[in-house]
Every structure is written in structure tokens, then in C-alpha cells.
Design an enzyme around this catalytic site. Structure first.
Site, PDB file in Angstrom:
ATOM      1  N   TYR A 111     -15.055 -11.540   0.467  1.00  0.00           N
ATOM      2  CA  TYR A 111     -15.584 -10.184   0.263  1.00  0.00           C
ATOM      3  C   TYR A 111     -16.920 -10.208  -0.456  1.00  0.00           C
ATOM      4  O   TYR A 111     -17.844  -9.469  -0.108  1.00  0.00           O
ATOM      5  CB  TYR A 111     -14.598  -9.348  -0.564  1.00  0.00           C
ATOM      6  CG  TYR A 111     -13.638  -8.518   0.258  1.00  0.00           C
ATOM      7  CD1 TYR A 111     -14.066  -7.380   0.936  1.00  0.00           C
ATOM      8  CD2 TYR A 111     -12.298  -8.857   0.342  1.00  0.00           C
ATOM      9  CE1 TYR A 111     -13.188  -6.620   1.673  1.00  0.00           C
ATOM     10  CE2 TYR A 111     -11.408  -8.100   1.082  1.00  0.00           C
ATOM     11  CZ  TYR A 111     -11.860  -6.981   1.741  1.00  0.00           C
ATOM     12  OH  TYR A 111     -10.991  -6.232   2.472  1.00  0.00           O
ATOM     13  N   ARG A 115      -6.800  12.569  -4.376  1.00  0.00           N
ATOM     14  CA  ARG A 115      -8.080  11.980  -3.959  1.00  0.00           C
ATOM     15  C   ARG A 115      -9.112  13.033  -3.554  1.00  0.00           C
ATOM     16  O   ARG A 115     -10.301  12.743  -3.542  1.00  0.00           O
ATOM     17  CB  ARG A 115      -7.847  10.996  -2.809  1.00  0.00           C
ATOM     18  CG  ARG A 115      -7.441   9.620  -3.264  1.00  0.00           C
ATOM     19  CD  ARG A 115      -8.626   8.820  -3.796  1.00  0.00           C
ATOM     20  NE  ARG A 115      -9.434   8.306  -2.704  1.00  0.00           N
ATOM     21  CZ  ARG A 115     -10.656   8.689  -2.410  1.00  0.00           C
ATOM     22  NH1 ARG A 115     -11.228   9.621  -3.138  1.00  0.00           N
ATOM     23  NH2 ARG A 115     -11.322   8.148  -1.423  1.00  0.00           N
ATOM     24  N   ASP A 143      -7.042  -2.037  -7.187  1.00  0.00           N
ATOM     25  CA  ASP A 143      -7.580  -2.610  -5.952  1.00  0.00           C
ATOM     26  C   ASP A 143      -8.048  -4.036  -6.207  1.00  0.00           C
ATOM     27  O   ASP A 143      -8.507  -4.354  -7.307  1.00  0.00           O
ATOM     28  CB  ASP A 143      -8.743  -1.770  -5.420  1.00  0.00           C
ATOM     29  CG  ASP A 143      -9.079  -2.156  -3.997  1.00  0.00           C
ATOM     30  OD1 ASP A 143      -8.323  -1.785  -3.081  1.00  0.00           O
ATOM     31  OD2 ASP A 143     -10.089  -2.856  -3.782  1.00  0.00           O
ATOM     32  N   ARG A 195      -3.210   6.658   1.453  1.00  0.00           N
ATOM     33  CA  ARG A 195      -3.687   7.848   2.181  1.00  0.00           C
ATOM     34  C   ARG A 195      -2.672   8.475   3.120  1.00  0.00           C
ATOM     35  O   ARG A 195      -2.819   9.635   3.497  1.00  0.00           O
ATOM     36  CB  ARG A 195      -4.966   7.503   2.957  1.00  0.00           C
ATOM     37  CG  ARG A 195      -6.183   7.518   2.065  1.00  0.00           C
ATOM     38  CD  ARG A 195      -7.386   6.976   2.781  1.00  0.00           C
ATOM     39  NE  ARG A 195      -7.193   5.566   3.092  1.00  0.00           N
ATOM     40  CZ  ARG A 195      -8.095   4.812   3.725  1.00  0.00           C
ATOM     41  NH1 ARG A 195      -9.224   5.345   4.120  1.00  0.00           N
ATOM     42  NH2 ARG A 195      -7.849   3.536   3.956  1.00  0.00           N
ATOM     43  N   ARG A 210       0.829  -1.214   0.000  1.00  0.00           N
ATOM     44  CA  ARG A 210       0.000   0.000   0.000  1.00  0.00           C
ATOM     45  C   ARG A 210       0.864   1.265   0.000  1.00  0.00           C
ATOM     46  O   ARG A 210       0.504   2.256   0.642  1.00  0.00           O
ATOM     47  CB  ARG A 210      -0.939   0.031   1.221  1.00  0.00           C
ATOM     48  CG  ARG A 210      -1.869  -1.156   1.328  1.00  0.00           C
ATOM     49  CD  ARG A 210      -3.029  -0.996   0.365  1.00  0.00           C
ATOM     50  NE  ARG A 210      -4.110  -1.897   0.718  1.00  0.00           N
ATOM     51  CZ  ARG A 210      -5.293  -1.492   1.177  1.00  0.00           C
ATOM     52  NH1 ARG A 210      -5.542  -0.230   1.322  1.00  0.00           N
ATOM     53  NH2 ARG A 210      -6.209  -2.379   1.451  1.00  0.00           N
TER      54      ARG A 210
HETATM   55  O1  1CP Z   1       0.300   1.082  -3.386  1.00  0.00           O
HETATM   56  C1  1CP Z   1      -0.296   0.034  -3.391  1.00  0.00           C
HETATM   57  O2  1CP Z   1      -0.090  -0.902  -2.599  1.00  0.00           O
HETATM   58  C2  1CP Z   1      -1.282  -0.218  -4.526  1.00  0.00           C
HETATM   59  C3  1CP Z   1      -2.622  -0.112  -4.273  1.00  0.00           C
HETATM   60  C4  1CP Z   1      -3.515  -1.076  -3.506  1.00  0.00           C
HETATM   61  C5  1CP Z   1      -3.420  -2.452  -3.219  1.00  0.00           C
HETATM   62  C6  1CP Z   1      -2.256  -3.383  -3.460  1.00  0.00           C
HETATM   63  C7  1CP Z   1      -4.767  -0.631  -3.035  1.00  0.00           C
HETATM   64  C8  1CP Z   1      -5.244   0.748  -3.115  1.00  0.00           C
HETATM   65  N1  1CP Z   1      -5.445  -1.714  -2.549  1.00  0.00           N
HETATM   66  C9  1CP Z   1      -4.654  -2.836  -2.631  1.00  0.00           C
HETATM   67  C10 1CP Z   1      -4.999  -4.212  -2.240  1.00  0.00           C
HETATM   68  C11 1CP Z   1      -6.148  -4.425  -1.341  1.00  0.00           C
HETATM   69  N2  1CP Z   1      -7.392  -3.853  -1.377  1.00  0.00           N
HETATM   70  C12 1CP Z   1      -6.150  -5.396  -0.313  1.00  0.00           C
HETATM   71  C13 1CP Z   1      -5.012  -6.319  -0.015  1.00  0.00           C
HETATM   72  C14 1CP Z   1      -3.991  -5.650   0.823  1.00  0.00           C
HETATM   73  C15 1CP Z   1      -4.263  -5.607   2.294  1.00  0.00           C
HETATM   74  O3  1CP Z   1      -4.590  -6.650   2.870  1.00  0.00           O
HETATM   75  O4  1CP Z   1      -4.086  -4.533   2.866  1.00  0.00           O
HETATM   76  C16 1CP Z   1      -7.411  -5.357   0.305  1.00  0.00           C
HETATM   77  C17 1CP Z   1      -7.877  -6.206   1.486  1.00  0.00           C
HETATM   78  C18 1CP Z   1      -8.193  -4.391  -0.369  1.00  0.00           C
HETATM   79  C19 1CP Z   1      -9.582  -4.032  -0.089  1.00  0.00           C
HETATM   80  C20 1CP Z   1      -9.707  -2.605   0.262  1.00  0.00           C
HETATM   81  N3  1CP Z   1      -9.669  -1.602  -0.658  1.00  0.00           N
HETATM   82  C21 1CP Z   1      -9.776  -2.041   1.559  1.00  0.00           C
HETATM   83  C22 1CP Z   1      -9.865  -2.811   2.878  1.00  0.00           C
HETATM   84  C23 1CP Z   1     -11.264  -2.843   3.332  1.00  0.00           C
HETATM   85  C24 1CP Z   1     -11.611  -3.779   4.463  1.00  0.00           C
HETATM   86  O5  1CP Z   1     -12.154  -3.303   5.464  1.00  0.00           O
HETATM   87  O6  1CP Z   1     -11.386  -4.980   4.336  1.00  0.00           O
HETATM   88  C25 1CP Z   1      -9.805  -0.649   1.401  1.00  0.00           C
HETATM   89  C26 1CP Z   1      -9.924   0.399   2.448  1.00  0.00           C
HETATM   90  C27 1CP Z   1      -9.720  -0.387  -0.010  1.00  0.00           C
HETATM   91  C28 1CP Z   1      -9.649   0.925  -0.698  1.00  0.00           C
HETATM   92  C29 1CP Z   1      -8.280   1.285  -1.111  1.00  0.00           C
HETATM   93  N4  1CP Z   1      -7.508   0.525  -1.984  1.00  0.00           N
HETATM   94  C30 1CP Z   1      -6.307   1.176  -2.202  1.00  0.00           C
HETATM   95  C31 1CP Z   1      -6.333   2.393  -1.448  1.00  0.00           C
HETATM   96  C32 1CP Z   1      -5.230   3.409  -1.426  1.00  0.00           C
HETATM   97  C33 1CP Z   1      -7.562   2.446  -0.776  1.00  0.00           C
HETATM   98  C34 1CP Z   1      -8.049   3.577   0.118  1.00  0.00           C
HETATM   99  C35 1CP Z   1      -9.065   4.357  -0.657  1.00  0.00           C
HETATM  100  C36 1CP Z   1      -9.006   5.841  -0.493  1.00  0.00           C
HETATM  101  O7  1CP Z   1      -8.225   6.512  -1.140  1.00  0.00           O
HETATM  102  O8  1CP Z   1      -9.842   6.342   0.263  1.00  0.00           O
END
Ligand code: 1CP
Length: 348
Positions: free
Chosen positions: A152, A39, A75, A30, A26
């Protein structure tokens, strides 16, 4: 230098390297001001679907941090849309999937995912990012693992207990496996498409595997991760990451990936002993450590590097994604510290 000779790709292949490669799960997110600025103007989904913006965010994070690999901005949940489900990101509870699935009949009605048609924007972003990145910096493509994505889709979003998923698995194993097989077909094509577009390595995120018992993991998740990894083939290294996997790490490592991503709940040493010397390892600093001082971060990095003990095949990373409130400068400090300490350790 050729990209195939980069420290990151060498470490994936367990070849000796002059210093330990590091990237941060990640890393574009943020906690970064430049990310929050973008964003504030566009939704998360627009950011993922706009190749200019997605590649800008990817490249900027990698360059600012000085990491040894970039990861495409996207994502794991985006695949829900071509499966006919409605995906929303900007809800107070985090991502939500509407019209979730609960019956065998619904699984049968889910369309097959044809990534070239419905997820082409990811391939476009990979191509543009590859063209913009420094030629020797590897780019990682990714997807969610079948189990984590299935959970999910069934829960309709994130979950703590995964009650519905676990119930489903027990009540209708046939429907579960049918859902998994559909996901595997779609994900295999999706990953291959990312490689064709220029991804140098792939990571499969099984972020929620840890909610399963070892027996459940073996019966309901492992065969499908194995099938996915087999279907993608060995054109580029595959990293298989999960959290809470310590109780079944041996099985997890048997899915067939080249590199195993481990969280912070197990020592790197202990994890590598279980995984075996024939695999590379990625991890495993507790993301919480990045809230402390550079001095403390250095102490903790040293502990992990000591455990790796210069063995080829260690890629430094956090044990899970970087937390949104992390001080930006500590993320950069981490990268500098890993490079400096691992160079000294190898005497180069
Ligand atoms: O820089 C990077 O790593 C690339 C971007 C990336 C990756 C690899 C994002 C952007 N998401 C992911 C993978 C991802 N998405 C995972 C696997 C990684 C992990 O376990 O942390 C998971 C579980 C998700 C699902 C997801 N998408 C969540 C978690 C929700 C939950 O409660 O289970 C969230 C909050 C997101 C949104 C998201 N995806 C990525 C970002 C930067 C964000 C935040 C959104 C924003 O800008 O508000």
C-alpha cells in the site's frame, strides 16, 4: 462465564465447543444502515479517531449480528500517518496514501512508529469498547501484515497488479527488507499496545499476499510476518489471514500464527489438510453468497461445516470482507444458520 472460555477463544485454542463460533470480516461497515447514518455525519478518519464513535460502531455491529467476537473499528492503513505519509480516505478510488515511498533514502527517513504516542487513540478505543462489550464477548485487535502494508505504501493505495511493488522488490531488495523491518518494529508495538488495552485476540491482515508467487512470498513476505508474530509473542491467539494464498498455504501457515484465515478459492477441507491439524482455521464462505436467499446460504454453510466435520478449531467467517451492498438481514441470517447447524451437527 469467563471470556477465556468463550466459544471463539476455545476454538482459537482448538478446544471442543458446543457450536461453531462465527464473526464476519468487516462486520461494522457500509452494508449496515446504522453505520451509514454515522458516516453521513463524520469522516472515516474521525470515526476511527473518536473512541466514543469507534466503540459504538464496534459494539452495535457485534450485538446486532449476534456474532461470537467483536473486532475493533479501525483500519490497517492508519499506521501510514505516523510514518510521515498523508492518508486520505474519501477519494473516489478509495484510500490514498500521498507522498509514497520509492527509494532507499526515503525508507531511511521514515520515522520509527511509536504507537503509544501516535496511535494512542486505538488503545483508547479498545479500552472503551472492552468496557462496553458484554464481559464474555471477546474483542479482536488487528493490523495489516508487513507485506500488504508495504505494498500500500509503495502503490499509494489499492492496486490490481502491484507493478510498482514487484518492481521495487526486484530492483532493490535491500530497501524492501529495510522497509519491512521498520514496519515489523512499529506493528509489533502496535499489536502489543492493543493487547495491553484489552484485545483478547489479534488478526493480521495479509490481504494482498496472493499477488505474489510462492517463491516471492517465501523470500519477501514470510520472514517479516514470522518476525512480527514472534515479536508479539503468545499472550493471546493470533489469526493470520490472507487471500489468494492457496498456492503457498503451507508456507503461509508456517508464519507462526495459531489460526489461519483462508479465502473461498480453496475448500476448507483441502486448506486444513495443508495447514495441518495443529492449527485452527478461519473461513471461508464466499462473500457473494450473502446476496442470495437464506435457503441458499444455509446450503453453502452446511457444505463448509461438513468439511470441518466437527474437528475442534474451526471459526466460521467469510473468505474475505463482507461486500458493501450485502443485504443486512442476510448477515444476521448467516450467524443464526452457523449456530443452528453446528449445534445440531454436534448433537447438542
Ligand atoms: O468491522 C470490521 O471489520 C472493522 C473494521 C475494518 C477492518 C478490519 C475496517 C474498516 N478496515 C479493516 C481492515 C482493512 N482495511 C483491510 C483488510 C481487510 C480486507 O482485506 O478487506 C484492508 C485491505 C483495508 C484497506 C481499506 N480501508 C480499504 C480497501 C481499499 C483497497 O482498494 O485496497 C478500504 C475501502 C478502507 C476503508 C474502510 N475501512 C473500514 C471501513 C468500514 C472502510 C470503508 C470506509 C467508509 O466508511 O467509507
Amino acid at each position: 462465564m469467563m471470556r477465556t472460555d468463550s466459544v471463539f477463544l476455545k476454538a482459537c485454542r482448538r478446544e471442543p465447543v458446543p457450536y461453531t463460533p462465527v464473526w464476519i470480516m468487516r462486520q461494522a461497515g457500509r452494508y449496515m444502515k446504522s453505520y451509514r447514518d454515522i458516516r453521513s455525519k463524520v469522516s472515516f478518519m474521525e470515526l476511527c479517531k473518536n473512541k466514543e464513535l469507534a466503540s459504538e460502531v464496534t459494539v452495535r455491529a457485534a450485538e446486532q449480528l449476534g456474532v461470537d467476537a467483536a473486532i475493533i473499528f479501525s483500519d490497517i492503513l492508519l499506521i501510514a500517518e505516523p510514518m510521515g505519509l498523508k492518508l486520505e480516505y474519501d477519494t473516489p478510488q478509495g484510500p490514498a496514501i500521498r507522498g509514497g515511498i520509492s527509494t532507499k533514502e526515503q525508507v531511511d527517513r521514515i520515522p520509527e512508529v511509536r504507537p503509544e504516542e501516535t496511535l494512542a487513540f486505538v488503545a483508547d478505543a479498545v479500552r472503551l469498547t472492552r468496557a462496553r462489550l458484554k464481559p464474555d464477548l471477546p474483542l479482536i485487535g488487528f493490523c495489516g501484515a508487513p507485506f500488504t502494508l508495504g505494498a500500500y505504501l509503495i502503490e499509494g493505495g489499492g492496486s490490481k497488479q502491484f507493478v510498482r511493488t514487484k518492481q521495487w522488490i526486484k530492483d532493490d531488495a535491500g530497501a524492501w527488507h529495510a522497509l519491512m523491518e521498520k514496519l515489523v518494529r512499529g506493528l509489533a508495538g502496535y499489536l502489543k499496545m492493543q493487547v495491553a488495552a484489552g484485545a483478547d485476540a489479534l488478526q493480521i491482515f495479509d490481504s494482498w499476499a496472493g499477488c505474489l508467487s510462492p517463491q516471492e512470498y517465501r523470500d519477501y513476505a514470510l520472514p517479516h510476518s514470522q518476525a512480527l508474530i514472534r515479536a508479539v509473542g503468545n499472550k493471546v491467539p493470533i489469526i493470520y489471514f490472507g487471500t489468494g494464498t492457496a498456492p503457498f498455504l503451507k508456507e503461509f501457515a508456517s508464519a507462526g500464527a495459531d489460526v489461519i484465515g483462508v479465502d473461498s478459492q480453496i475448500g476448507l477441507n483441502a486448506a486444513w489438510d495443508i495447514i495441518g491439524p495443529q492449527k485452527a482455521i478461519q473461513g471461508n464462505l464466499d462473500p457473494q453468497i450473502l446476496f442470495s436467499t437464506p435457503e441458499l446460504i444455509e446450503q453453502e454453510v452446511k457444505k463448509i461445516l461438513d468439511q470441518a466435520d466437527g474437528r475442534p478449531g474451526h471459526i466460521f467467517n467469510l473468505g474475505h470482507g463482507i461486500l458493501p451492498a450485502t443485504p443486512e438481514e442476510n448477515a444476521s441470517a448467516l450467524v443464526e444458520i452457523v449456530h443452528r447447524l453446528s449445534r445440531t451437527a454436534s448433537g447438542k
